[in-house]
Design an enzyme around this catalytic site. Structure first.
Site, mmCIF file in Angstrom:
data_model
loop_
_atom_site.group_PDB
_atom_site.id
_atom_site.type_symbol
_atom_site.label_atom_id
_atom_site.label_comp_id
_atom_site.label_asym_id
_atom_site.label_seq_id
_atom_site.Cartn_x
_atom_site.Cartn_y
_atom_site.Cartn_z
ATOM 1 N N ASP A 1 56.602 40.693 -26.423
ATOM 2 C CA ASP A 1 55.441 39.923 -25.957
ATOM 3 C C ASP A 1 54.710 40.829 -24.976
ATOM 4 O O ASP A 1 55.084 40.913 -23.806
ATOM 5 C CB ASP A 1 55.906 38.640 -25.268
ATOM 6 C CG ASP A 1 54.726 37.804 -24.790
ATOM 7 O OD1 ASP A 1 53.651 37.877 -25.409
ATOM 8 O OD2 ASP A 1 54.886 37.086 -23.785
ATOM 9 N N GLU B 1 53.541 40.701 -30.631
ATOM 10 C CA GLU B 1 52.509 39.663 -30.696
ATOM 11 C C GLU B 1 51.136 40.316 -30.786
ATOM 12 O O GLU B 1 50.825 41.258 -30.068
ATOM 13 C CB GLU B 1 52.569 38.744 -29.472
ATOM 14 C CG GLU B 1 51.589 37.593 -29.605
ATOM 15 C CD GLU B 1 51.830 36.477 -28.598
ATOM 16 O OE1 GLU B 1 52.866 35.814 -28.701
ATOM 17 O OE2 GLU B 1 50.979 36.294 -27.722
ATOM 18 N N ASP C 1 58.076 34.919 -20.598
ATOM 19 C CA ASP C 1 57.713 36.052 -21.459
ATOM 20 C C ASP C 1 58.903 36.495 -22.306
ATOM 21 O O ASP C 1 58.730 36.971 -23.432
ATOM 22 C CB ASP C 1 57.208 37.215 -20.612
ATOM 23 C CG ASP C 1 56.152 36.764 -19.623
ATOM 24 O OD1 ASP C 1 54.964 36.827 -19.957
ATOM 25 O OD2 ASP C 1 56.536 36.308 -18.531
#
Lengths: 196, 196
Positions: free
Chosen positions: A9, A70, A143
């Site tokens: 992420d 991501e 996260d």
């Protein structure tokens, strides 16, 4: 053979990392989850260096078969989006340098894959992670949980790493050959290095 | 001692590179200008790997005292901005890994520094470059000329590389010490490597 996915992420202050092993069917085992941090008062070069070192260490420690990142959109959260994009580029590069295939998933693809609902909130995603991975609590901070969700999306969506390109679609045969050549070169380098 | 600046106009299809040496006052000498390309049909991992290899080769060949990178904004040209941001992050990282200070300049800072006018067009910038650097024609393609203009901006705006941070402002003493420690470590590594 089990497939290992490292989910990223991307973020400049906290970059989430989650590592999962497939355990047959839709089951998965959590190998590691955490964040790499940089100091927000530092200059951008020091920050990207700190994040890259943490990402490199995670890739080398866990030796994933695929790195799932991501996908960042420029219209989201514009105050931090450039740093996020810079980190995503570095994560992709670190994988590519090691011949590890990468895949990208949008936030809504992750939500839909994990919860079945593209607008799920973070709490719903974390509930699924706890249940599916047999955890006592969701990975912290958020996260890290997001990175685990990205890794899970890759395990569930992807037929296999060499058949996935950066858009999550099918690799062309040229891309597959490139990935195979990179892997062969990496193995050759590793075996030649081990002689010293 | 002459100061060498490597300017980078980040881009995923064509990443501009321009190298200038200061030649006293506002004079400068063009050392190199060109572009690193990636194939737009390739997957993002292959593209970032290709660009990083070209940037790394340029940094190692020209050994700049500072790397100046055009600052990317998320509101500009959104279809390509994420790739541009990823490349800028990689350029900054490659410099940071070598202990080379970086600086960033916005497009309007570059225009203002080179032509005195923040809304100058590319042709006006190229005219200045030709005159100032004693060239027969502007560097081609346009991305190479842009990178030379970024390098020139750094030469003219910056008092010296270790006093510049990523925003073009003054480094804190901690940042300066960090940069010096990185340089010392780099020299130590280089001298230990040269023994083999």
């Amino acid at each position: 053979m089990s497939l290992r996915v490292l989910g990223v992420d991307p973020g400049l202050t906290r970059c989430g990392i989650g590592v999962l092993d497939s355990a047959g069917g839709r089951r998965a085992t959590l190998v590691a989850a955490g964040v790499v941090r940089s100091v927000s008062e530092d200059a951008i070069d020091a920050r990207l260096l700190a994040i890259s070192r943490g990402l490199r260490a995670a890739i080398e420690e866990h030796a994933p078969d695929v790195v799932a990142v991501e996908r960042v959109f420029s219209q989201n959260n514009t105050s931090t989006v450039m740093g996020t994009a810079q980190v995503s580029g570095i994560a992709i590069l670190l994988a590519a340098e090691r011949g590890i295939p990468i895949a990208m998933h949008t936030p809504s693809e992750v939500k839909a894959a994990v919860t079945g609902y593209g607008r799920a909130d973070k709490k719903q995603i974390q509930t699924v992670l706890v249940k599916l991975l047999g955890l006592e609590a969701p990975p912290k901070p958020a996260d890290a949980a997001d990175a685990v969700a990205i890794a899970l999306t890759q395990l569930w969506r992807g037929p296999g790493p060499v058949r996935l390109d950066s858009t999550g679609g099918a690799r062309t045969s040229a891309q597959t050959r490139w990935a195979e050549a990179e892997r062969a070169a990496r193995r050759a380098r590793e075996s030649s290095t081990s002689r010293f």
